[in-house]
Scaffold this active site. Structure first.
Site, PDB file in Angstrom:
ATOM      1  N   ASP A  15      -0.823   6.309  -5.268  1.00 46.92           N
ATOM      2  CA  ASP A  15      -1.795   7.380  -5.490  1.00 46.92           C
ATOM      3  C   ASP A  15      -1.223   8.421  -6.440  1.00 46.92           C
ATOM      4  OD1 ASP A  15      -3.645   6.518  -3.296  1.00 46.92           O
ATOM      5  OD2 ASP A  15      -1.909   7.008  -2.056  1.00 46.92           O
ATOM      6  N   HIS A  50       0.819  -1.202   0.000  1.00 45.63           N
ATOM      7  CA  HIS A  50       0.000   0.000   0.000  1.00 45.63           C
ATOM      8  C   HIS A  50       0.861   1.264   0.000  1.00 45.63           C
ATOM      9  CE1 HIS A  50      -3.063   2.652   2.256  1.00 45.63           C
ATOM     10  NE2 HIS A  50      -3.491   2.521   1.017  1.00 45.63           N
ATOM     11  N   GLU A  63       0.252  -0.676  -4.791  1.00 49.14           N
ATOM     12  CA  GLU A  63      -0.754   0.371  -4.923  1.00 49.14           C
ATOM     13  C   GLU A  63      -0.068   1.718  -4.756  1.00 49.14           C
ATOM     14  OE1 GLU A  63      -4.051   3.089  -3.234  1.00 49.14           O
ATOM     15  OE2 GLU A  63      -2.049   2.682  -2.482  1.00 49.14           O
ATOM     16  N   GLU A 111      -4.231   4.575  -8.070  1.00 50.22           N
ATOM     17  CA  GLU A 111      -5.442   5.248  -7.593  1.00 50.22           C
ATOM     18  C   GLU A 111      -5.389   6.720  -7.970  1.00 50.22           C
ATOM     19  OE1 GLU A 111      -6.364   5.279  -3.335  1.00 50.22           O
ATOM     20  OE2 GLU A 111      -7.887   6.791  -3.773  1.00 50.22           O
ATOM     21  N   HIS A 166      -0.596  11.001  -1.565  1.00 50.01           N
ATOM     22  CA  HIS A 166      -1.925  10.640  -1.074  1.00 50.01           C
ATOM     23  C   HIS A 166      -2.775  11.866  -0.748  1.00 50.01           C
ATOM     24  CE1 HIS A 166      -4.877   9.594   2.076  1.00 50.01           C
ATOM     25  NE2 HIS A 166      -5.014   8.476   1.391  1.00 50.01           N
TER      26      HIS A 166
HETATM   27  O1  G3P Z   1      -6.660   1.852  -2.748  1.00 51.26           O
HETATM   28  C1  G3P Z   1      -6.910   1.436  -1.445  1.00 51.26           C
HETATM   29  C2  G3P Z   1      -6.629   2.531  -0.461  1.00 51.26           C
HETATM   30  O2  G3P Z   1      -5.379   3.086  -0.761  1.00 51.26           O
HETATM   31  C3  G3P Z   1      -7.668   3.609  -0.474  1.00 51.26           C
HETATM   32  O3  G3P Z   1      -7.535   4.500   0.593  1.00 51.26           O
HETATM   33  O4  G3P Z   1      -6.961   6.634   1.616  1.00 51.26           O
HETATM   34  O5  G3P Z   1      -5.292   4.815   1.586  1.00 51.26           O
HETATM   35  O6  G3P Z   1      -5.849   5.999  -0.509  1.00 51.26           O
HETATM   36  P1  G3P Z   1      -6.347   5.536   0.818  1.00 51.26           P
HETATM   37 CA    CA Z   2      -4.606   4.852  -2.130  1.00 53.63          CA
END
Ligand code: G3P
Ligand code: CA
Length: 239
Positions: free
Chosen positions: A36, A7, A34, A109, A49
């Site tokens: 952002d 993450h 993952e 994302e 993020h």
């Molecule tokens: O994509 C899963 C997760 O990353 C979504 O929440 O706030 O950590 O970007 P956040």
């Molecule tokens: Ca995310």
């Protein structure tokens, strides 16, 4: 097999969403990563993020969108994590695509709320095409309209429906959307066995966020989960 997504890279080991965090994830064999993305003032794709930088450097005012890439690149975003990362800078998508092997499944994302980035879909897809990374990449967002635009531009790309709230029958929502959904990404607290069964019956994979303890991981696994986002996926690597 449960797919373990690191993450924001491996965020417990290095500043999140940086090249260092990606390298950590790759080094311990993450099967997925993952990250952002947002846009700078000069429309460059940058990994971050929050819509601002102050969680990493309190001296920086305003939003990511207020700064050019060159300006953002001057900011120390690593020292607040550890002095060891004092030279760490925000990463561009290009930079991390250069080091992440194509075998690792990517989940990009798009952070498109509350600040909305006009044209981010076109800019992102141009970057992925340039890097030959439209395959083995899931595009997700809490903003489902942005996913519609992604699909219109690149109909075969994998779409991840990211859910914040507990909505009623998400599998039906997915079916009724005009999206060709590949996976549903709920908050882990909203997932139970029926949720997973119904999603599977409808043809969707389920990837909950964010799973950081073994008990939750084991329970989700026993229900047939397809993958999880974890802040340190190495803790599940022997499972
Ligand atoms: O994509 C899963 C997760 O990353 C979504 O929440 O706030 O950590 O970007 P956040
Ligand atoms: Ca995310």
């Amino acid at each position: 097999m449960v797919l373990n997504f690191a993450h924001r890279g491996s965020l417990t080991e290095a500043p999140e969403n940086t090249v260092a965090a990606m390298k950590k994830a790759i080094a311990h064999g993450a099967q997925g990563i993952e990250l952002d993305v947002q846009l700078t003032k000069d429309d460059q794709l940058i990994l971050i993020h929050d819509h601002h930088v102050r969680r990493f450097n309190k001296a920086v005012k305003g939003n990511v969108r207020d700064y050019t890439l060159a300006e953002l690149k001057r900011i120390d975003i690593g020292s607040s994590f550890s002095e060891k990362f004092a030279h760490e800078r925000l990463a561009t998508l290009e930079e991390v695509l250069e080091i992440i092997p194509k075998e690792i499944q990517l989940n990009i994302e798009i952070k498109n709320a509350p600040i909305m980035y006009e044209n981010i879909e076109v800019i992102l897809l141009a970057c992925l095409r340039h890097r030959e990374r439209t395959e083995n990449t899931i595009i997700s967002s809490f903003d489902h309209q942005t996913l519609v635009q992604i699909q219109q531009e690149e109909p075969n790309i994998m779409i991840g429906l990211l859910l914040k709230q507990q909505i009623i029958k998400p599998w039906q929502y997915a079916q009724n959307s005009c999206l060709n959904v590949y996976s549903i990404h709920p908050d882990k607290i909203h997932v139970n066995q029926e949720f997973i069964i119904k999603c599977h019956e409808a043809g969707y994979k389920v990837f909950p966020y964010t799973v950081n303890d073994i008990a939750t991981y084991e329970q989700l696994s026993s229900w047939g989960i397809d993958g999880v986002f974890s802040n340190n996926p190495a803790i599940f690597s022997d499972r």
